[in-house]
Design a protein around this motif. Sequence first.
Motif: not given
Length: 127
Positions: A16-17, A47-51, A111-117
Amino acid sequence: MNHHTTAGPVVRISPPQQCPERDDPRWTDWLTDTERAYAHSLARAEEHLSARKAAKEAAARLLGWPGPPPWQDMEIRRASDEAPTLRVRGALAQWMADHGLANPRISLTHARGYAAALAWFPAGGER
């Protein structure tokens, strides 16, 4: 497999940070207009942007791209009820063709501010 590519799947996680606000101008460098419009239409747009940014980073690393990801030469697309796909164009598409590389498959989560791919090459040389 080309010697410039990564041997196995590549995972990129964005805590998230590291997630800029939805209206941060850096998103225009990292994501296409289509990607930003899609993400902004959903709850938890950051979150969608970060993912999507993470997927581009993972794909560029998997491909062995020399240098920073070619942000605008990649686009994450998602039709309703289908998995997201990575579309490539421009210099990246030409570079992949020159190196005989298949288009990577991708998977995104957040989820909850985290994004992963996750990015990986299709099995059996499938393009």
